[in-house]
Design an enzyme around this catalytic site. Structure first.
Site, PDB file in Angstrom:
ATOM      1  N   ARG A 248      -1.878   2.233   2.901  1.00  0.00           N
ATOM      2  CA  ARG A 248      -1.378   0.904   3.204  1.00  0.00           C
ATOM      3  C   ARG A 248      -1.546   0.037   1.955  1.00  0.00           C
ATOM      4  NH1 ARG A 248      -4.997  -2.124   7.156  1.00  0.00           N
ATOM      5  NH2 ARG A 248      -5.568  -3.338   5.310  1.00  0.00           N
ATOM      6  N   HIS A 252      -3.501  -5.736   6.229  1.00  0.00           N
ATOM      7  CA  HIS A 252      -3.040  -5.285   7.551  1.00  0.00           C
ATOM      8  C   HIS A 252      -1.826  -6.086   8.014  1.00  0.00           C
ATOM      9  CE1 HIS A 252      -3.092  -4.138  11.785  1.00  0.00           C
ATOM     10  NE2 HIS A 252      -3.153  -5.420  12.090  1.00  0.00           N
ATOM     11  N   TYR A 261     -12.506  -6.249   2.417  1.00  0.00           N
ATOM     12  CA  TYR A 261     -13.041  -4.934   2.779  1.00  0.00           C
ATOM     13  C   TYR A 261     -12.548  -3.790   1.890  1.00  0.00           C
ATOM     14  CZ  TYR A 261      -8.569  -5.007   5.306  1.00  0.00           C
ATOM     15  OH  TYR A 261      -7.238  -5.136   5.644  1.00  0.00           O
TER      16      TYR A 261
END
Length: 337
Positions: A248, A252, A261
């Protein structure tokens, strides 16, 4: 010249150029949506960047004229291949009345279009898996010649719907393919904290179906395994689980900040595996893709996106009096003043 892998899979030069174009179109639409979001023109983006190869490779292994798909929210390349247009995706992003998914009532990424056999999705993750299995059951009961294809993220494979759908599909030997797009993160939770097994596909044995893990940045490998699963389903041999390991490349969603993170070094390493770059390099090595073809493709796609953006931005919103459409049944004379 590099080894021509796509011809070994029965794919023509035109086929792989079409796969590449679908990947590029999905990427450019996604990039435009991020710009529109940051400009305050659309409310939300949930990105496909980094997963286009898995999506396009798998979609091209299916029969888009008869198979049904139940995509998850990142699957822009899948729905583009099945027939959704750039303009329709932009109408959804702007939440306009002409949005074919929900008439502007759902969040972006909640695809659904009956004419192109795209099953409507919902916000709770993995609910699309039992739906796809149910449609596969209908195919078997009616003896109709189609299969279903459902996708989800690796975090979603921990939900109860995953177990129920997998188990039911396998017990009844239903013609369906379950594809997990493992992008390493369930929002902010890394794969190491989600699953104790080495691969998501290791779970397949518990349901009595084949499971395979492949490089999700390689559309040809994804095409190969999904085609095998599709052929198996069409022969009446039941479902398959395919895990495509991909990356990815964005947060998100537009409401998330991956810097909280993921460290910069990890993201830079993943960007080197960007499937749109690596697949283009392969196509050039085998003499299928040239700079002229790329330039023409990019110019054509960007004009399409510009036109779609202008159209969607200026299209009308749904009228307030239609708020209850498709929610309650409309029966002539049922409600009397």
């Amino acid at each position: 010249m590099a080894k021509n892998r796509h011809e070994e899979l029965g794919l023509s030069n035109e086929d792989v150029l079409a796969i590449f174009e679908t990947m590029v179109r999905a990427r450019r639409i996604d990039e435009r949506m991020w710009l529109l979001n940051r400009a305050g023109k659309i409310p939300f983006v949930i990105s496909c960047q980094g997963q286009e190869a898995a999506q396009a490779g798998a979609a091209f292994a299916l029969d888009k004229d008869k198979d049904w798909t139940a995509p998850y929210y990142r699957d822009m390349a899948v729905v583009l291949h099945f027939g959704m247009t750039t303009q329709e995706l932009m109408l959804s992003a702007f939440a306009k009345a002409e949005d074919p998914n929900s008439g502007g009532r759902q969040m972006p990424g909640h695809f659904g279009q009956r004419k192109n056999r795209i099953l409507t999705g919902s916000s709770p993750v993995t609910t699309q898996l039992p739906h796809a299995v149910g449609v596969a059951l209908a195919a078997k009961m009616k003896k109709e010649d189609f299969i279903t294809f459902v996708t989800l993220g690796e975090g979603s494979s921990n939900q109860g719907d995953f177990h129920e759908g997998m188990n039911f599909a396998s017990v009844h030997k239903l013609p369906t393919i379950i594809m997990v797009e493992n992008n390493k993160y369930a929002i902010s939770v890394p794969i190491s904290k989600q699953i104790a097994a080495e691969n998501v596909s290791d779970r397949a044995i518990g349901y009595g179906m084949p499971g395979v893990t492949v490089d999700g940045t390689d559309p040809l490998e994804v095409y190969r395994v999904v085609k095998e699963a599709a052929d198996r389903a069409r022969r009446g041999e039941g479902p398959s689980l395919v895990e495509t390991v991909c990356y990815r490349l964005t947060s998100h969603s537009s409401d998330d900040d991956q810097r909280q993170y993921r460290d910069a070094e990890e993201l830079e390493a993943e960007k080197k595996l960007d499937p749109n770059i690596t697949f283009a390099a392969y196509l050039k090595e085998v003499g299928v893709l040239t700079d002229d073809i790329v330039n023409e493709m990019e110019e054509r796609i960007m004009k399409e996106i510009n036109d779609a953006t202008d159209y969607a931005e200026n299209a009308p919103y749904a009228k307030a009096e239609t708020a209850l459409n498709h929610v309650y049944a409309e029966v002539e004379g049922a409600l009397e003043s």
